[in-house]
Design a protein around this motif. Structure first.
Motif, PDB file in Angstrom:
ATOM      1  N   ARG A   9      -6.538 -13.224 -34.912  1.00  9.36           N
ATOM      2  CA  ARG A   9      -6.648 -13.200 -36.372  1.00  9.36           C
ATOM      3  C   ARG A   9      -7.475 -11.987 -36.761  1.00  9.36           C
ATOM      4  NH1 ARG A   9      -8.478 -18.579 -39.386  1.00  9.36           N
ATOM      5  NH2 ARG A   9      -6.476 -19.212 -38.494  1.00  9.36           N
ATOM      6  N   ILE A  10      -6.972 -11.260 -37.742  1.00 12.46           N
ATOM      7  CA  ILE A  10      -7.616 -10.041 -38.203  1.00 12.46           C
ATOM      8  C   ILE A  10      -7.177  -9.815 -39.645  1.00 12.46           C
ATOM      9  CG2 ILE A  10      -5.773  -8.461 -37.457  1.00 12.46           C
ATOM     10  CD1 ILE A  10      -7.966  -6.526 -36.509  1.00 12.46           C
ATOM     11  N   PHE A  11      -7.859  -8.935 -40.365  1.00 10.24           N
ATOM     12  CA  PHE A  11      -7.441  -8.663 -41.743  1.00 10.24           C
ATOM     13  C   PHE A  11      -6.010  -8.141 -41.743  1.00 10.24           C
ATOM     14  CE2 PHE A  11      -9.588  -4.964 -40.028  1.00 10.24           C
ATOM     15  CZ  PHE A  11      -8.773  -3.900 -40.399  1.00 10.24           C
ATOM     16  N   ARG A  12      -5.280  -8.459 -42.784  1.00 11.29           N
ATOM     17  CA  ARG A  12      -3.836  -8.243 -42.834  1.00 11.29           C
ATOM     18  C   ARG A  12      -3.444  -6.795 -42.524  1.00 11.29           C
ATOM     19  NH1 ARG A  12       1.002 -11.043 -42.569  1.00 11.29           N
ATOM     20  NH2 ARG A  12       2.635  -9.672 -43.351  1.00 11.29           N
ATOM     21  N   GLU A  13      -4.199  -5.842 -43.081  1.00 14.43           N
ATOM     22  CA  GLU A  13      -3.832  -4.433 -42.912  1.00 14.43           C
ATOM     23  C   GLU A  13      -3.948  -3.978 -41.456  1.00 14.43           C
ATOM     24  OE1 GLU A  13      -4.841  -5.302 -47.028  1.00 14.43           O
ATOM     25  OE2 GLU A  13      -5.892  -5.630 -45.125  1.00 14.43           O
ATOM     26  N   GLY A  14      -4.689  -4.700 -40.650  1.00 19.33           N
ATOM     27  CA  GLY A  14      -4.887  -4.294 -39.260  1.00 19.33           C
ATOM     28  C   GLY A  14      -3.834  -4.816 -38.307  1.00 19.33           C
ATOM     29  N   ILE A  15      -3.009  -5.762 -38.759  1.00 17.81           N
ATOM     30  CA  ILE A  15      -1.993  -6.326 -37.874  1.00 17.81           C
ATOM     31  C   ILE A  15      -0.984  -5.244 -37.483  1.00 17.81           C
ATOM     32  CG2 ILE A  15      -0.147  -8.030 -37.670  1.00 17.81           C
ATOM     33  CD1 ILE A  15      -1.685  -9.805 -39.591  1.00 17.81           C
ATOM     34  N   GLY A  16      -0.774  -5.088 -36.205  1.00 13.77           N
ATOM     35  CA  GLY A  16       0.133  -4.076 -35.693  1.00 13.77           C
ATOM     36  C   GLY A  16      -0.546  -2.776 -35.327  1.00 13.77           C
ATOM     37  N   ALA A  38      -6.897 -15.124 -27.533  1.00 15.24           N
ATOM     38  CA  ALA A  38      -6.796 -14.569 -28.882  1.00 15.24           C
ATOM     39  C   ALA A  38      -8.114 -14.742 -29.628  1.00 15.24           C
ATOM     40  CB  ALA A  38      -5.655 -15.232 -29.644  1.00 15.24           C
ATOM     41  N   LEU A  39      -8.701 -13.635 -30.025  1.00 13.51           N
ATOM     42  CA  LEU A  39      -9.995 -13.639 -30.712  1.00 13.51           C
ATOM     43  C   LEU A  39      -9.816 -13.689 -32.227  1.00 13.51           C
ATOM     44  CD1 LEU A  39     -11.491 -10.748 -28.584  1.00 13.51           C
ATOM     45  CD2 LEU A  39     -12.309 -13.111 -28.493  1.00 13.51           C
ATOM     46  N   ASP A  40     -10.675 -14.427 -32.874  1.00 14.27           N
ATOM     47  CA  ASP A  40     -10.663 -14.510 -34.335  1.00 14.27           C
ATOM     48  C   ASP A  40     -11.691 -13.514 -34.874  1.00 14.27           C
ATOM     49  OD1 ASP A  40     -10.755 -15.105 -37.027  1.00 14.27           O
ATOM     50  OD2 ASP A  40     -10.704 -17.282 -36.730  1.00 14.27           O
ATOM     51  N   HIS A  41     -11.208 -12.347 -35.234  1.00 13.83           N
ATOM     52  CA  HIS A  41     -12.096 -11.303 -35.748  1.00 13.83           C
ATOM     53  C   HIS A  41     -12.705 -11.712 -37.082  1.00 13.83           C
ATOM     54  CE1 HIS A  41     -12.906  -7.490 -37.943  1.00 13.83           C
ATOM     55  NE2 HIS A  41     -13.369  -7.103 -36.765  1.00 13.83           N
ATOM     56  N   ARG A 207       2.141 -14.032 -31.885  1.00 14.39           N
ATOM     57  CA  ARG A 207       0.721 -14.377 -31.909  1.00 14.39           C
ATOM     58  C   ARG A 207       0.175 -14.381 -33.339  1.00 14.39           C
ATOM     59  NH1 ARG A 207      -3.114 -10.183 -29.261  1.00 14.39           N
ATOM     60  NH2 ARG A 207      -1.314  -9.996 -27.871  1.00 14.39           N
ATOM     61  N   PHE A 208       0.643 -13.458 -34.148  1.00 10.51           N
ATOM     62  CA  PHE A 208       0.131 -13.330 -35.514  1.00 10.51           C
ATOM     63  C   PHE A 208       0.989 -14.052 -36.547  1.00 10.51           C
ATOM     64  CE2 PHE A 208      -2.330  -9.887 -33.662  1.00 10.51           C
ATOM     65  CZ  PHE A 208      -3.522  -9.956 -34.354  1.00 10.51           C
ATOM     66  N   VAL A 210       4.022 -13.143 -37.603  1.00 10.19           N
ATOM     67  CA  VAL A 210       4.745 -12.198 -38.454  1.00 10.19           C
ATOM     68  C   VAL A 210       6.032 -11.806 -37.756  1.00 10.19           C
ATOM     69  CG1 VAL A 210       2.604 -11.310 -39.464  1.00 10.19           C
ATOM     70  CG2 VAL A 210       3.564 -10.190 -37.441  1.00 10.19           C
ATOM     71  N   SER A 211       6.871 -11.060 -38.449  1.00 10.84           N
ATOM     72  CA  SER A 211       8.110 -10.579 -37.828  1.00 10.84           C
ATOM     73  C   SER A 211       7.852  -9.238 -37.136  1.00 10.84           C
ATOM     74  CB  SER A 211       9.199 -10.409 -38.889  1.00 10.84           C
ATOM     75  OG  SER A 211       8.922  -9.303 -39.728  1.00 10.84           O
ATOM     76  N   VAL A 212       8.670  -8.944 -36.150  1.00 10.48           N
ATOM     77  CA  VAL A 212       8.565  -7.661 -35.448  1.00 10.48           C
ATOM     78  C   VAL A 212       8.738  -6.503 -36.433  1.00 10.48           C
ATOM     79  CG1 VAL A 212       9.643  -6.179 -33.717  1.00 10.48           C
ATOM     80  CG2 VAL A 212       9.259  -8.596 -33.210  1.00 10.48           C
ATOM     81  N   ALA A 213       9.636  -6.690 -37.403  1.00 12.18           N
ATOM     82  CA  ALA A 213       9.872  -5.637 -38.386  1.00 12.18           C
ATOM     83  C   ALA A 213       8.615  -5.295 -39.169  1.00 12.18           C
ATOM     84  CB  ALA A 213      10.987  -6.058 -39.344  1.00 12.18           C
ATOM     85  N   ASP A 214       7.738  -6.274 -39.343  1.00 15.75           N
ATOM     86  CA  ASP A 214       6.506  -6.040 -40.113  1.00 15.75           C
ATOM     87  C   ASP A 214       5.524  -5.132 -39.385  1.00 15.75           C
ATOM     88  OD1 ASP A 214       7.301  -7.649 -42.198  1.00 15.75           O
ATOM     89  OD2 ASP A 214       6.370  -9.454 -41.378  1.00 15.75           O
ATOM     90  N   ILE A 215       5.633  -5.059 -38.062  1.00 17.95           N
ATOM     91  CA  ILE A 215       4.652  -4.296 -37.292  1.00 17.95           C
ATOM     92  C   ILE A 215       5.262  -3.098 -36.573  1.00 17.95           C
ATOM     93  CG2 ILE A 215       3.116  -6.253 -36.973  1.00 17.95           C
ATOM     94  CD1 ILE A 215       4.278  -6.603 -34.177  1.00 17.95           C
ATOM     95  N   ARG A 216       6.541  -2.951 -36.624  1.00 20.37           N
ATOM     96  CA  ARG A 216       7.195  -1.855 -35.904  1.00 20.37           C
ATOM     97  C   ARG A 216       6.767  -0.505 -36.476  1.00 20.37           C
ATOM     98  NH1 ARG A 216      11.223  -2.094 -32.389  1.00 20.37           N
ATOM     99  NH2 ARG A 216      11.883  -4.160 -33.062  1.00 20.37           N
TER     100      ARG A 216
END
Length: 216
Positions: A9-16, A38-41, A207-208, A210-216
């Motif tokens: 878990r991390i702030f949304r903008e940091g995912i990916g 999995a760490l909860d930041h 893990r997060f 979300v979809s792969v497309a969101d982080i590609r």
């Protein structure tokens, strides 16, 4: 079994954007057995007394191989390669060449690209952007020249140096910056077309939630 301390878990903008991606990519390439802790930041888990014993700078990723702990993503990748006997040559000159390009990726190329990517947050004005863009082009010029007649950056085969460099290049958000570098663009596309990278993205996205497309 290796435990990978990554983000859960991390702030949304940091995912990916987190560096545990590169470590899991290396684990997927080598086939070494591992599990993810999995760490909860957002809850401050990286600042906990338990994690401070694992990572001296309270950063992720880190790995724990049955009590042998390695922090810093570049060091973790080199350890994984050496342990698996993959993604790094067996001769000392080949290993040194891979190490050289690992250092180049994280110590030379990455800081400049990161600064440009965070320019607004860092408060770069137009002159600052011009200066740092010029420095970035110097690094990209060197990479383009190195890739003349080469498929991969350090050796004939794909290595952990390519994992580090490819994940560093993901930080380039200004596509105009890399447009004049056809070899580098082709290299980047080759690296991210590897099946192990696709598996890594899928596991990370799961893990997060979300979809792969969101982080590609």
């Amino acid at each position: 079994m290796i435990t990978l301390y990554g983000f859960g878990r991390i702030f949304r903008e940091g995912i990916g954007e987190t560096k545990d991606l590169r470590v899991e990519w290396a684990l997927q390439e080598t086939g070494l057995p591992y599990r993810v802790h999995a760490l909860d930041h957002t809850a401050g888990e990286l600042d906990s007394p338990a994690y401070r014993k694992i990572s001296p700078f309270r950063q992720a990723p880190a790995i724990d191989d049955n009590g042998f702990v390695v922090a810093e993503s570049g060091a973790a990748l080199l350890y994984i390669a050496e342990k698996a006997g993959k993604l790094i040559p067996s001769d000392v000159e080949g290993r040194t060449r891979v190490t050289q390009w690992c250092f180049a990726a994280v110590s030379t190329v990455a800081p400049t690209l990161s600064l440009l990517g965070l320019g607004d947050i860092a408060g770069l004005n137009d002159n600052g952007r011009k200066t740092w863009t010029g420095i970035a082009k110097r690094w990209l010029d060197g990479l383009e020249e190195r890739l003349d007649g080469r498929e991969w950056i350090a050796c004939q085969d794909f290595t952990v140096a390519d994992i580090l460099l490819a994940t560093v290049l993901r930080e380039v958000r200004n596509t105009d910056l890399v447009e004049p570098y056809p070899r580098l663009k082709a290299y980047y596309a080759r690296a991210l077309a590897r099946p192990a990278w696709e598996r890594t993205l899928a596991l990370y996205a799961e893990r997060f939630g979300v979809s792969v497309a969101d982080i590609r």
